[in-house]
Design an enzyme around this catalytic site. Structure first.
Site, PDB file in Angstrom:
ATOM      1  N   ARG A 224       0.816  -1.072   0.038  1.00  9.27           N
ATOM      2  CA  ARG A 224      -0.137  -0.068  -0.045  1.00  9.27           C
ATOM      3  C   ARG A 224       0.881   1.325   0.001  1.00  9.27           C
ATOM      4  O   ARG A 224       2.120   1.243   0.498  1.00  9.27           O
ATOM      5  CB  ARG A 224      -0.702   0.108   1.151  1.00  9.27           C
ATOM      6  CG  ARG A 224      -2.087  -0.853   1.087  1.00  9.27           C
ATOM      7  CD  ARG A 224      -3.067  -0.326   0.368  1.00  9.27           C
ATOM      8  NE  ARG A 224      -4.269  -1.304   0.214  1.00  9.27           N
ATOM      9  CZ  ARG A 224      -4.406  -1.993  -0.799  1.00  9.27           C
ATOM     10  NH1 ARG A 224      -3.710  -2.508  -1.720  1.00  9.27           N
ATOM     11  NH2 ARG A 224      -5.662  -3.081  -0.535  1.00  9.27           N
ATOM     12  N   HIS A 272      -1.519   0.920  -9.519  1.00  8.34           N
ATOM     13  CA  HIS A 272      -2.195  -0.268  -8.994  1.00  8.34           C
ATOM     14  C   HIS A 272      -2.826  -1.269  -9.611  1.00  8.34           C
ATOM     15  O   HIS A 272      -3.912  -1.358  -9.621  1.00  8.34           O
ATOM     16  CB  HIS A 272      -3.359   0.604  -8.142  1.00  8.34           C
ATOM     17  CG  HIS A 272      -3.577  -0.449  -6.519  1.00  8.34           C
ATOM     18  ND1 HIS A 272      -4.056   0.234  -5.420  1.00  8.34           N
ATOM     19  CD2 HIS A 272      -3.701  -1.667  -6.591  1.00  8.34           C
ATOM     20  CE1 HIS A 272      -4.361  -0.585  -4.564  1.00  8.34           C
ATOM     21  NE2 HIS A 272      -4.165  -1.680  -5.231  1.00  8.34           N
TER      22      HIS A 272
HETATM   23  P1  NDP Z   1      -1.955 -11.805   4.144  1.00 10.22           P
HETATM   24  O1  NDP Z   1      -3.067 -11.349   5.407  1.00 10.22           O
HETATM   25  O2  NDP Z   1      -2.140 -13.251   3.815  1.00 10.22           O
HETATM   26  O3  NDP Z   1      -0.562 -11.692   4.773  1.00 10.22           O
HETATM   27  C1  NDP Z   1      -0.050 -10.449   5.564  1.00 10.22           C
HETATM   28  C2  NDP Z   1       1.425 -10.830   5.630  1.00 10.22           C
HETATM   29  O4  NDP Z   1       1.941  -9.600   6.353  1.00 10.22           O
HETATM   30  C3  NDP Z   1       1.498 -11.917   6.905  1.00 10.22           C
HETATM   31  O5  NDP Z   1       2.766 -12.797   6.713  1.00 10.22           O
HETATM   32  C4  NDP Z   1       1.558 -11.040   8.098  1.00 10.22           C
HETATM   33  O6  NDP Z   1       2.276 -11.795   9.273  1.00 10.22           O
HETATM   34  C5  NDP Z   1       2.381  -9.938   7.632  1.00 10.22           C
HETATM   35  N1  NDP Z   1       2.274  -8.868   8.655  1.00 10.22           N
HETATM   36  C6  NDP Z   1       1.234  -8.312   8.858  1.00 10.22           C
HETATM   37  N2  NDP Z   1       1.496  -7.191   9.850  1.00 10.22           N
HETATM   38  C7  NDP Z   1       2.914  -7.418  10.002  1.00 10.22           C
HETATM   39  C8  NDP Z   1       3.785  -6.647  10.925  1.00 10.22           C
HETATM   40  N3  NDP Z   1       3.379  -5.881  11.639  1.00 10.22           N
HETATM   41  N4  NDP Z   1       4.870  -6.971  10.948  1.00 10.22           N
HETATM   42  C9  NDP Z   1       5.451  -8.334  10.250  1.00 10.22           C
HETATM   43  N5  NDP Z   1       4.598  -8.848   9.301  1.00 10.22           N
HETATM   44  C10 NDP Z   1       3.418  -8.477   9.247  1.00 10.22           C
HETATM   45  O7  NDP Z   1      -2.243 -10.590   3.133  1.00 10.22           O
HETATM   46  P2  NDP Z   1      -2.192 -10.951   1.375  1.00 10.22           P
HETATM   47  O8  NDP Z   1      -0.801 -11.743   1.326  1.00 10.22           O
HETATM   48  O9  NDP Z   1      -3.365 -11.706   0.908  1.00 10.22           O
HETATM   49  O10 NDP Z   1      -2.050  -9.211   0.710  1.00 10.22           O
HETATM   50  C11 NDP Z   1      -1.039  -8.666   1.453  1.00 10.22           C
HETATM   51  C12 NDP Z   1      -1.501  -7.320   0.970  1.00 10.22           C
HETATM   52  O11 NDP Z   1      -0.972  -6.956  -0.389  1.00 10.22           O
HETATM   53  C13 NDP Z   1      -2.846  -6.671   1.040  1.00 10.22           C
HETATM   54  O12 NDP Z   1      -3.190  -6.117   2.340  1.00 10.22           O
HETATM   55  C14 NDP Z   1      -2.594  -5.510   0.050  1.00 10.22           C
HETATM   56  O13 NDP Z   1      -2.593  -4.351   0.667  1.00 10.22           O
HETATM   57  C15 NDP Z   1      -1.837  -5.650  -1.133  1.00 10.22           C
HETATM   58  N6  NDP Z   1      -2.187  -6.178  -2.178  1.00 10.22           N
HETATM   59  C16 NDP Z   1      -1.975  -5.152  -3.257  1.00 10.22           C
HETATM   60  C17 NDP Z   1      -2.476  -5.556  -4.411  1.00 10.22           C
HETATM   61  C18 NDP Z   1      -1.982  -4.708  -5.461  1.00 10.22           C
HETATM   62  O14 NDP Z   1      -2.423  -4.663  -6.735  1.00 10.22           O
HETATM   63  N7  NDP Z   1      -1.049  -3.832  -5.539  1.00 10.22           N
HETATM   64  C19 NDP Z   1      -3.446  -6.716  -4.846  1.00 10.22           C
HETATM   65  C20 NDP Z   1      -3.774  -7.441  -3.495  1.00 10.22           C
HETATM   66  C21 NDP Z   1      -3.030  -7.174  -2.368  1.00 10.22           C
HETATM   67  P3  NDP Z   1       1.784 -13.192   9.656  1.00 10.22           P
HETATM   68  O15 NDP Z   1       1.879 -14.386   8.667  1.00 10.22           O
HETATM   69  O16 NDP Z   1       2.478 -13.536  10.880  1.00 10.22           O
HETATM   70  O17 NDP Z   1       0.166 -12.997  10.048  1.00 10.22           O
HETATM   71  C1  OXD Z   2      -6.379  -5.546  -3.160  1.00 10.74           C
HETATM   72  C2  OXD Z   2      -5.862  -4.679  -4.088  1.00 10.74           C
HETATM   73  O1  OXD Z   2      -6.292  -5.388  -1.719  1.00 10.74           O
HETATM   74  O2  OXD Z   2      -6.066  -4.838  -5.280  1.00 10.74           O
HETATM   75  O3  OXD Z   2      -6.865  -6.529  -3.362  1.00 10.74           O
HETATM   76  O4  OXD Z   2      -5.039  -3.654  -3.729  1.00 10.74           O
END
Ligand code: NDP
Ligand code: OXD
Length: 309
Positions: A224, A272
């Site tokens: 993000r 994005h």
């Molecule tokens: P998940 O919830 O599956 O994974 C999130 C990961 O981040 C987990 O490994 C989690 O740790 C880790 N995490 C969260 N908070 C912290 C922290 N404070 N310190 C360290 N690690 C942390 O999410 P997704 O993989 O599905 O998606 C991730 C992000 O990708 C979305 O939230 C979105 O913002 C972004 N995104 C962007 C897109 C784009 O087109 N640019 C499309 C889709 C998503 P733990 O495993 O320990 O819980």
């Molecule tokens: C999502 C994105 O969060 O597209 O799925 O950013």
């Protein structure tokens, strides 16, 4: 009982044709045509306007149209009693892995430099490492981070990942928590951010973090825009501490035309577009979540409102 779909109007016309077949006979309403708010039990949303969710007194489940839920939790009035399910779609996961592989390969193979050379008609072969000698660090080891790590590993990169909690048995080096943050930064010649935006991760890509990367490291941010302190990135690029950045997400989207990122020679901007929600596959997943909820079965991918993802 009604299902409310709320996104931008262009998305509504695309989604109408996907949702009606998978939810036959259901009363699906497309924002802003809400009808009687007390009839809405399910809300499928992307960036709902402030107060919308709170205005639905019989809401039972909120379904995010994306993997991230920051667009819902940003509304200070979101109803805390209602569970939120985020989107996990293999189509999106594959798309993100493609994006990460593409951008890491561009950085690894010095694509920005070769493009600059081409513009100047310079024929000069640059020294090139092998992927096995290139250390890539992924911040966020969830649905998207794990898949991206596997793709990079299959390409031969030396991959590590960072998460909040310890993760074992993943086949890549893992680091966790604040204690592991400096360690992953210290080994990441290319740093990929796939974190969710939460109060803990806001501004995590900042001058302090950049200073801990190897000199000349590169950044890919597909998490993000709120993760990045923009002025710190520009300063790190100017000083040479960072050599390049690929940015898919921004604090303000669309990125304003006057923004310095647009014409910075060491920044690649994508709109994005790393992993857009794919309506045909996502509609089936959303429908499955609603059905499971109605049947009292566990609904996968409910978020923890305390950690914010
Ligand atoms: P998940 O919830 O599956 O994974 C999130 C990961 O981040 C987990 O490994 C989690 O740790 C880790 N995490 C969260 N908070 C912290 C922290 N404070 N310190 C360290 N690690 C942390 O999410 P997704 O993989 O599905 O998606 C991730 C992000 O990708 C979305 O939230 C979105 O913002 C972004 N995104 C962007 C897109 C784009 O087109 N640019 C499309 C889709 C998503 P733990 O495993 O320990 O819980
Ligand atoms: C999502 C994105 O969060 O597209 O799925 O950013």
């Amino acid at each position: 009982m009604a299902i409310l779909f709320c996104s931008d109007p262009a998305a509504a016309s695309r989604w109408r044709g996907e949702l009606i077949p998978v939810l036959p006979g259901r009363d699906i309403r497309f924002w802003p045509e809400i009808g009687d708010p007390s009839e809405v039990e399910y809300a499928i949303v992307w960036h709902p306007e402030r107060g919308l969710l709170a205005s639905l007194p019989n809401l039972k489940l909120i379904l995010s149209l994306g993997a991230g839920v920051d667009h819902i939790l940003a509304d200070p009035d979101w109803p805390r009693r209602v569970p939120i399910v985020r989107l996990v779609d293999p189509h999106m996961t594959d798309a993100m892995s493609e994006y990460v592989a593409l951008q890491v390969l561009r950085l690894h193979r010095q694509d920005l430099d070769y493009q600059a050379q081409q513009r100047q008609r310079v024929w000069h072969e640059r020294a090139q490492k092998n992927a096995a000698e290139r250390r890539v660090g992924i911040l966020g080891f969830g649905a998207l981070g794990r898949a991206a790590a596997a793709t990079l590993k299959a390409l031969g990169f030396d991959v590590a990942a960072w998460s909040r909690r310890e993760q074992a048995g993943s086949g890549v080096a893992t680091y966790a928590g604040s204690g592991g943050f400096a360690a992953i930064l210290g080994r990441s010649e290319i740093l990929v951010c796939l974190l969710p935006l939460t109060p803990e991760t806001e501004g995590i890509l900042n001058a302090t973090a950049f200073a801990q990367l190897p000199s000349g490291a590169a950044l890919v941010n597909a998490g993000r825009g709120g993760h990045l302190v923009e002025a710190d990135l520009l300063a790190a690029l100017d000083s040479g501490q960072l050599s390049a950045a690929v940015l898919d997400v921004f604090r303000e989207e669309p990125l304003p035309p006057s923004h310095p990122f647009w014409h910075h020679p060491r920044i690649i901007v994508t709109p994005h577009a790393a992993a857009a929600t794919h309506a045909p596959t996502a509609a089936a997943i959303l429908c499955d979540s609603i059905r499971r909820f109605e049947q009292g079965l566990p609904v996968p991918n409910l978020i923890d409102p305390v950690s914010g993802y």
